[in-house]
Design an enzyme around this catalytic site. Structure first.
Site, PDB file in Angstrom:
ATOM      1  N   GLY A  85      42.115  52.585  42.976  1.00 30.59           N
ATOM      2  CA  GLY A  85      42.758  51.554  43.797  1.00 30.59           C
ATOM      3  C   GLY A  85      44.112  51.998  44.315  1.00 30.59           C
ATOM      4  O   GLY A  85      44.499  51.668  45.440  1.00 30.59           O
ATOM      5  N   SER A 118      54.512  43.000  43.498  1.00 27.47           N
ATOM      6  CA  SER A 118      53.860  43.911  44.450  1.00 27.47           C
ATOM      7  C   SER A 118      54.472  45.311  44.371  1.00 27.47           C
ATOM      8  O   SER A 118      55.676  45.474  44.175  1.00 27.47           O
ATOM      9  CB  SER A 118      54.022  43.352  45.859  1.00 27.47           C
ATOM     10  OG  SER A 118      53.681  44.341  46.809  1.00 27.47           O
ATOM     11  N   ASP A 148      44.093  47.933  55.333  1.00 21.31           N
ATOM     12  CA  ASP A 148      43.168  48.035  54.185  1.00 21.31           C
ATOM     13  C   ASP A 148      41.913  48.779  54.632  1.00 21.31           C
ATOM     14  O   ASP A 148      41.359  49.593  53.893  1.00 21.31           O
ATOM     15  CB  ASP A 148      42.729  46.641  53.707  1.00 21.31           C
ATOM     16  CG  ASP A 148      43.792  45.949  52.867  1.00 21.31           C
ATOM     17  OD1 ASP A 148      44.677  46.650  52.348  1.00 21.31           O
ATOM     18  OD2 ASP A 148      43.731  44.709  52.738  1.00 21.31           O
ATOM     19  N   SER A 191      54.292  47.313  46.959  1.00 18.99           N
ATOM     20  CA  SER A 191      54.648  47.684  48.336  1.00 18.99           C
ATOM     21  C   SER A 191      56.148  47.922  48.558  1.00 18.99           C
ATOM     22  O   SER A 191      56.507  48.838  49.307  1.00 18.99           O
ATOM     23  CB  SER A 191      54.129  46.635  49.317  1.00 18.99           C
ATOM     24  OG  SER A 191      52.728  46.590  49.239  1.00 18.99           O
ATOM     25  N   GLY A 241      31.202  42.239  45.013  1.00 17.88           N
ATOM     26  CA  GLY A 241      32.171  41.247  45.477  1.00 17.88           C
ATOM     27  C   GLY A 241      31.996  41.000  46.968  1.00 17.88           C
ATOM     28  O   GLY A 241      31.493  41.866  47.699  1.00 17.88           O
ATOM     29  N   GLY A 250      37.881  38.773  50.343  1.00 16.80           N
ATOM     30  CA  GLY A 250      38.647  39.324  51.469  1.00 16.80           C
ATOM     31  C   GLY A 250      38.610  40.843  51.519  1.00 16.80           C
ATOM     32  O   GLY A 250      38.362  41.436  52.574  1.00 16.80           O
ATOM     33  N   LYS A 297      45.795  36.400  54.107  1.00 18.61           N
ATOM     34  CA  LYS A 297      45.277  37.371  55.089  1.00 18.61           C
ATOM     35  C   LYS A 297      44.513  36.698  56.235  1.00 18.61           C
ATOM     36  O   LYS A 297      44.450  37.239  57.337  1.00 18.61           O
ATOM     37  CB  LYS A 297      44.392  38.417  54.396  1.00 18.61           C
ATOM     38  CG  LYS A 297      45.199  39.398  53.556  1.00 18.61           C
ATOM     39  CD  LYS A 297      44.321  40.469  52.951  1.00 18.61           C
ATOM     40  CE  LYS A 297      45.137  41.378  52.048  1.00 18.61           C
ATOM     41  NZ  LYS A 297      44.354  42.437  51.434  1.00 18.61           N
ATOM     42  N   ASN A 343      27.221  39.614  44.726  1.00 17.74           N
ATOM     43  CA  ASN A 343      28.354  38.729  44.450  1.00 17.74           C
ATOM     44  C   ASN A 343      27.932  37.592  43.535  1.00 17.74           C
ATOM     45  O   ASN A 343      26.760  37.220  43.492  1.00 17.74           O
ATOM     46  CB  ASN A 343      28.889  38.149  45.776  1.00 17.74           C
ATOM     47  CG  ASN A 343      30.255  37.516  45.611  1.00 17.74           C
ATOM     48  OD1 ASN A 343      31.121  38.088  44.944  1.00 17.74           O
ATOM     49  ND2 ASN A 343      30.468  36.347  46.193  1.00 17.74           N
TER      50      ASN A 343
HETATM   51  P1  NDP Z   1      39.165  37.452  46.830  1.00 20.14           P
HETATM   52  O1  NDP Z   1      39.665  36.326  45.985  1.00 20.14           O
HETATM   53  O2  NDP Z   1      39.086  37.260  48.293  1.00 20.14           O
HETATM   54  O3  NDP Z   1      37.682  37.852  46.319  1.00 20.14           O
HETATM   55  C1  NDP Z   1      37.416  37.987  44.956  1.00 20.14           C
HETATM   56  C2  NDP Z   1      35.976  38.468  44.759  1.00 20.14           C
HETATM   57  O4  NDP Z   1      35.803  38.673  43.367  1.00 20.14           O
HETATM   58  C3  NDP Z   1      34.915  37.467  45.184  1.00 20.14           C
HETATM   59  O5  NDP Z   1      33.776  38.141  45.577  1.00 20.14           O
HETATM   60  C4  NDP Z   1      34.659  36.703  43.890  1.00 20.14           C
HETATM   61  O6  NDP Z   1      33.369  36.169  43.781  1.00 20.14           O
HETATM   62  C5  NDP Z   1      34.780  37.796  42.885  1.00 20.14           C
HETATM   63  N1  NDP Z   1      35.162  37.289  41.585  1.00 20.14           N
HETATM   64  C6  NDP Z   1      36.327  36.693  41.243  1.00 20.14           C
HETATM   65  N2  NDP Z   1      36.320  36.345  39.954  1.00 20.14           N
HETATM   66  C7  NDP Z   1      35.102  36.715  39.467  1.00 20.14           C
HETATM   67  C8  NDP Z   1      34.496  36.610  38.189  1.00 20.14           C
HETATM   68  N3  NDP Z   1      35.144  36.059  37.154  1.00 20.14           N
HETATM   69  N4  NDP Z   1      33.233  37.083  38.039  1.00 20.14           N
HETATM   70  C9  NDP Z   1      32.583  37.644  39.070  1.00 20.14           C
HETATM   71  N5  NDP Z   1      33.110  37.765  40.312  1.00 20.14           N
HETATM   72  C10 NDP Z   1      34.362  37.302  40.499  1.00 20.14           C
HETATM   73  O7  NDP Z   1      40.078  38.693  46.452  1.00 20.14           O
HETATM   74  P2  NDP Z   1      40.287  40.034  47.308  1.00 20.14           P
HETATM   75  O8  NDP Z   1      38.979  40.431  47.863  1.00 20.14           O
HETATM   76  O9  NDP Z   1      41.417  39.874  48.250  1.00 20.14           O
HETATM   77  O10 NDP Z   1      40.783  41.070  46.200  1.00 20.14           O
HETATM   78  C11 NDP Z   1      39.882  41.525  45.237  1.00 20.14           C
HETATM   79  C12 NDP Z   1      40.457  42.698  44.453  1.00 20.14           C
HETATM   80  O11 NDP Z   1      40.733  43.812  45.292  1.00 20.14           O
HETATM   81  C13 NDP Z   1      41.772  42.386  43.747  1.00 20.14           C
HETATM   82  O12 NDP Z   1      41.705  42.930  42.462  1.00 20.14           O
HETATM   83  C14 NDP Z   1      42.806  43.122  44.571  1.00 20.14           C
HETATM   84  O13 NDP Z   1      43.910  43.509  43.783  1.00 20.14           O
HETATM   85  C15 NDP Z   1      42.018  44.316  45.039  1.00 20.14           C
HETATM   86  N6  NDP Z   1      42.564  44.878  46.274  1.00 20.14           N
HETATM   87  C16 NDP Z   1      43.055  46.171  46.236  1.00 20.14           C
HETATM   88  C17 NDP Z   1      43.554  46.757  47.361  1.00 20.14           C
HETATM   89  C18 NDP Z   1      44.062  48.158  47.276  1.00 20.14           C
HETATM   90  O14 NDP Z   1      44.750  48.596  48.222  1.00 20.14           O
HETATM   91  N7  NDP Z   1      43.742  48.893  46.252  1.00 20.14           N
HETATM   92  C19 NDP Z   1      43.631  46.045  48.659  1.00 20.14           C
HETATM   93  C20 NDP Z   1      43.078  44.697  48.596  1.00 20.14           C
HETATM   94  C21 NDP Z   1      42.578  44.156  47.442  1.00 20.14           C
HETATM   95  P3  NDP Z   1      33.020  34.667  44.297  1.00 20.14           P
HETATM   96  O15 NDP Z   1      32.811  34.796  45.785  1.00 20.14           O
HETATM   97  O16 NDP Z   1      31.780  34.345  43.555  1.00 20.14           O
HETATM   98  O17 NDP Z   1      34.184  33.813  43.942  1.00 20.14           O
END
Ligand code: NDP
Length: 485
Positions: free
Chosen positions: A452, A234, A319, A236, A343, A346, A283, A366
């Site tokens: 990001g 991380s 966030d 952070s 997407g 979370g 979370k 999604n």
């Molecule tokens: P989650 O696991 O909660 O959600 C992941 C999402 O990505 C879902 O919608 C999932 O779809 C989709 N997904 C995952 N794999 C694939 C794939 N192979 N093909 C298509 N869709 C896919 O993760 P988070 O939402 O917590 O985090 C997502 C991203 O956001 C991460 O990369 C994280 O690092 C980034 N992030 C950045 C932050 C920042 O401050 N810059 C803060 C928080 C997050 P499905 O529902 O179909 O599984």
């Protein structure tokens, strides 16, 4: 004290390692098991070449070292090296060689009696350590920590072994990482670092001294951290610790790999943790333990920041604000009125709620359409499948919230067939790498870009305020960059 584990194959390499790390270390450990055979004869001269106390060790393979030769030779080497002015010798708890111990005693070398266990924590560990201390030796345990519950057991050492002034307690593996940083809180008189990982979880002396300032932790130091799994990479700790140092706030922030949120809250009470960030996958998991939550946490159903307030755990979601802050001008002036959110996980929940609360129309696409539908229903948004993303070419803003574009999927673009227009704003949540394939494409088209890292730093600054009560030092903002940028 911060101890550098020397991993050089030659005496000269080890001297170089000391020279490179000298400002950050208080003592070092010469590991005969790392040395080439032809170098071993010089080991006894080593302490006279350095201006630090030296621990003498020859670690067997079964205890995590490199030594594979016979035991008699190992003992003979240790005995001959003892001719030098070592401050300590580290001997395993099952090694009973009176001659070696007597020689150490004669030469005024303190014995560290160590016990390594890569399978877990023996139930009688504190009793065994007390017995070692009663013999006048320094007890040391290096144990594999498999869970937060194990970590709690290790942190009990301070209380259980209150009477043992000099001891070393190390938790190995990812879950054990906090014991290395909070070594003073566990009651250890030293922690080990290495230029490269000599044991699982070891960090460099520079990180220990400059990033964590672990040697400055005292009874008044406030403890903060980030919980998640995985979490050891991380960014952070860099954001928070730099800020704490800059304003002279007596606090430390470290990663806690967490398998059980419930166990972590027990640890948080035990260590009197003042607050923590929460990342994937916890979370939502922290919500039942919070006494107070903000409106955003309630809406989004996820919390990324927890602080102790009047004996209650209070949850907020930075966030949400970190994401929306750079867009507020364009949302207020209606330059951005519609968005495509890629997407529905979370992070997307915080994104969609923030956009909706600012009056923006949102379509969520999604892979799992049901998930998109459910978030769309909650937030009065539209939804569609990921494949249909190109149908929404007219939106003002595209927000990418999937892991496609970061390792191991760094070549992927989740909306590769979407035709970007230069007037659009593209917001990527991935922060490593800085430029994902989508952002590269958006840059080439002349879109407005948001990175990001921007969101990460903004949400981190808000966490800093929640933790310390102070604004994040402005001077530091330009220094918050990732290595590969
Ligand atoms: P989650 O696991 O909660 O959600 C992941 C999402 O990505 C879902 O919608 C999932 O779809 C989709 N997904 C995952 N794999 C694939 C794939 N192979 N093909 C298509 N869709 C896919 O993760 P988070 O939402 O917590 O985090 C997502 C991203 O956001 C991460 O990369 C994280 O690092 C980034 N992030 C950045 C932050 C920042 O401050 N810059 C803060 C928080 C997050 P499905 O529902 O179909 O599984």
């Amino acid at each position: 004290m911060i101890c550098l584990v020397l991993t050089g194959k030659t005496i000269q390499e080890n001297l170089n390692q000391i020279a490179d790390n000298r400002p950050y270390i208080d003592l070092c450990e010469l590991r005969l098991d790392y040395l080439k055979a032809e170098e071993l004869a010089q080991a006894s001269h080593f302490p006279s070449k350095v201006d630090l106390p030296v621990i003498l060790t020859c670690r067997r393979k079964s205890d995590g070292g490199q030594w594979e030769e016979n035991e008699r030779l190992r003992v003979a080497l240790l005995e001959s090296a003892l001719e030098g002015d070592f401050a300590y010798i580290d001997l395993e708890s099952d090694l009973k060689r009176i001659s070696l111990e007597q020689k150490a005693q004669r030469r005024g070398v303190r014995v560290i009696r160590s016990l390594h266990d890569f399978t877990g924590i023996p139930s009688d560990i504190f009793h065994r350590m007390s017995k070692i201390a009663a013999r006048g030796e320094i007890p040391k345990v290096a144990l594999f920590v498999a869970s937060v519950s194990d970590l709690i057991t290790l942190f009990r050492a301070r209380e259980e072994l209150k009477m043992v002034e000099e001891k070393i307690v190390i938790g190995m593996g990812d879950y054990g990482f906090p014991t290395r940083i909070l070594y003073k809180k566990i009651g250890s008189f030293l922690t080990y670092c290495s230029p490269k990982e000599a044991a699982p979880g070891q960090i460099t002396p520079q990180e220990m001294k400059e990033l964590y300032r672990a040697d400055r932790v005292n009874d008044d130091t406030k403890i903060f951290g980030v919980i998640g799994n995985p979490v050891l990479r991380s960014f952070s700790p860099v954001i928070q610790n730099k800020g704490f140092h800059e304003i002279n706030f007596n606090a430390i922030y470290l990663p806690f790999p967490v398998d059980s949120v419930r166990a972590f809250f027990t640890l948080a009470e035990m260590l009197k943790i003042s607050g923590f960030s929460v990342t994937v996958p916890h979370k939502q998991g922290v919500l039942p333990y919070l006494g107070k939550i903000t409106r955003e946490v309630k809406q989004i159903g996820s919390c990324n920041t927890v602080v102790r307030a009047n004996n209650l755990w209070k949850g907020t979601n930075t966030d949400y604000y970190g994401f929306v802050e750079p867009l507020i001008g364009d949302l207020d002036t209606k330059k951005i009125q519609s968005a495509l959110v890629v997407g529905a996980g979370g992070a997307a929940r915080a994104v969609v709620w923030a956009l909706r609360n600012h009056g923006c129309r949102v379509t969520i696409v999604n892979r799992d359409v049901k998930r998109a539908e459910s978030l769309a229903n909650e937030t009065m948004s539209a939804f569609d499948s990921l494949e249909n993303a190109p149908l929404y070419g007219a939106v003002d803003l595209i927000v990418q919230t999937t892991p496609l574009g970061m390792a191991p999927l760094e070549e992927e673009d989740p909306i590769a067939t979407y035709a970007l227009r230069g007037q659009q704003t593209v917001y990527e949540l991935i922060y490593r790498p800085h430029y994902t394939p989508l952002l590269k494409r958006a840059k080439a088209k002349g879109c407005t870009l948001h990175f990001g890292l921007e969101m990460l730093v903004r949400q981190g600054k808000l966490q800093f305020e929640a933790f310390s009560g102070y604004h994040y030092p402005k001077r530091l903002e330009s220094t918050l960059t990732l290595e590969e940028n």
